[in-house]
Design an enzyme around this catalytic site. Structure first.
Site, PDB file in Angstrom:
ATOM      1  N   GLY A 162      77.939 -38.620  48.131  1.00  0.00           N
ATOM      2  CA  GLY A 162      77.174 -37.691  47.265  1.00  0.00           C
ATOM      3  C   GLY A 162      75.960 -37.567  47.788  1.00  0.00           C
ATOM      4  CD  GLU A 166      81.937 -42.828  44.541  1.00  0.00           C
ATOM      5  OE1 GLU A 166      81.199 -41.666  45.023  1.00  0.00           O
ATOM      6  OE2 GLU A 166      82.057 -42.600  43.360  1.00  0.00           O
TER       7      GLU A 166
HETATM    8  C1  5RP Z   1      80.316 -39.430  43.604  1.00  0.00           C
HETATM    9  C2  5RP Z   1      79.265 -40.138  42.670  1.00  0.00           C
HETATM   10  C3  5RP Z   1      77.883 -40.143  43.127  1.00  0.00           C
HETATM   11  O1  5RP Z   1      77.536 -41.282  43.484  1.00  0.00           O
HETATM   12  C4  5RP Z   1      77.373 -39.592  42.178  1.00  0.00           C
HETATM   13  O2  5RP Z   1      77.907 -38.135  41.692  1.00  0.00           O
HETATM   14  C5  5RP Z   1      75.785 -39.176  42.329  1.00  0.00           C
HETATM   15  O3  5RP Z   1      75.644 -37.985  43.341  1.00  0.00           O
HETATM   16  P1  5RP Z   1      74.476 -37.727  43.888  1.00  0.00           P
HETATM   17  O4  5RP Z   1      73.723 -38.843  44.739  1.00  0.00           O
HETATM   18  O5  5RP Z   1      74.717 -36.325  44.591  1.00  0.00           O
HETATM   19  O6  5RP Z   1      73.368 -37.167  42.475  1.00  0.00           O
HETATM   20  O7  5RP Z   1      79.544 -40.922  41.921  1.00  0.00           O
HETATM   21  O8  5RP Z   1      81.772 -39.366  43.090  1.00  0.00           O
END
Ligand code: 5RP
Length: 224
Positions: A30, A104
């Site tokens: 992310g 993840e």
């Molecule tokens: C990806 C995720 C990310 O951790 C989540 O979407 C947060 O993303 P960002 O740091 O871009 O806000 O779960 O699958």
């Protein structure tokens, strides 16, 4: 007033304190994790490398000269660092906004501690404002849409360029709105056993032990 991007940079840098020299680190996915990866490059000579949770993070790690290990090549990791779409007051999270939830959860499960890095917009009382990502086997999609409807949720298949988004694992994502998840542990256990669900984006069994929260007054450390 710091921008959201600056808050992400702050927490990404703050997470370096949890990286143990000489040990492989688990790395999430992310925009917030990208800031962490950039910071990690400054200590790349002090760690053997990382286990990555997505093709995107792998590419970024390798471009910065950080070795990426297959999860099966290594044992338990001491720490996993990742962002979240929502985090509640007990360290339970919704994740998967970047479609990387399955890997993840695998890397989180392989790690002793989950350090969440997030800006304060991610902090909620009850999980469910952010549409819940669920990775599904395509054949099961419409039946799972009906199962979520029975819980009061509206599930939509995530699209990319007008076509169902295909995850790193070759599957699809449902985004479910209209849920209020008061019992994240029970909810995760239940939905995970619906046939066709690969991974539900509630991280309660793999909750965070620490959240580094970027706020207007700096980085707050929340422990659960
Ligand atoms: C990806 C995720 C990310 O951790 C989540 O979407 C947060 O993303 P960002 O740091 O871009 O806000 O779960 O699958």
């Amino acid at each position: 007033m710091l921008s959201q991007d600056e808050l992400k940079t702050l927490v990404g840098q703050a997470a370096l304190q949890y990286v143990i020299p000489g040990e492989i680190v688990g790395v999430g996915t992310g925009s917030t994790v990208n800031k962490f990866i950039d910071a990690l490059a400054t200590m790349k000579d002090r760690i053997p490398g990382a286990v990555s949770s997505s093709e995107a993070s792998t590419q970024r790690l390798q471009a910065l000269g950080i070795q990426v290990f297959d999860a099966n090549e290594v044992g338990e990791l001491s720490v996993y660092i990742d962002g979240a779409d929502e985090i509640d007051g007990r360290g339970h999270m919704i994740k998967g906004g970047g479609a990387a939830l399955t890997r993840e959860k695998i890397v989180a499960a392989q790690s002793r501690r989950f350090i969440c890095i997030a800006d304060e917009s991610k902090r909620v009382e009850v999980l469910g404002r952010f549409p819940l990502p669920v990775e599904v086997i395509p054949m099961a999609t419409q039946r799972l849409v009906r199962q979520f409807e029975a819980l009061g949720g509206q599930a939509r298949i995530r699209l990319k360029d007008g076509q169902p988004l295909v995850t790193d694992n070759g599957q699809h994502i449902l985004d479910v709105t209209g849920l209020q998840i008061h019992e994240p542990l029970a909810f995760e256990s239940e939905v995970n056993q619906w046939p066709g669900v690969v991974t539900v984006g509630v991280f309660a069994h793999q909750r965070a032990q620490v959240c580094l929260l970027g706020t207007a007054s700096g980085v707050q450390t929340l422990r659960y």
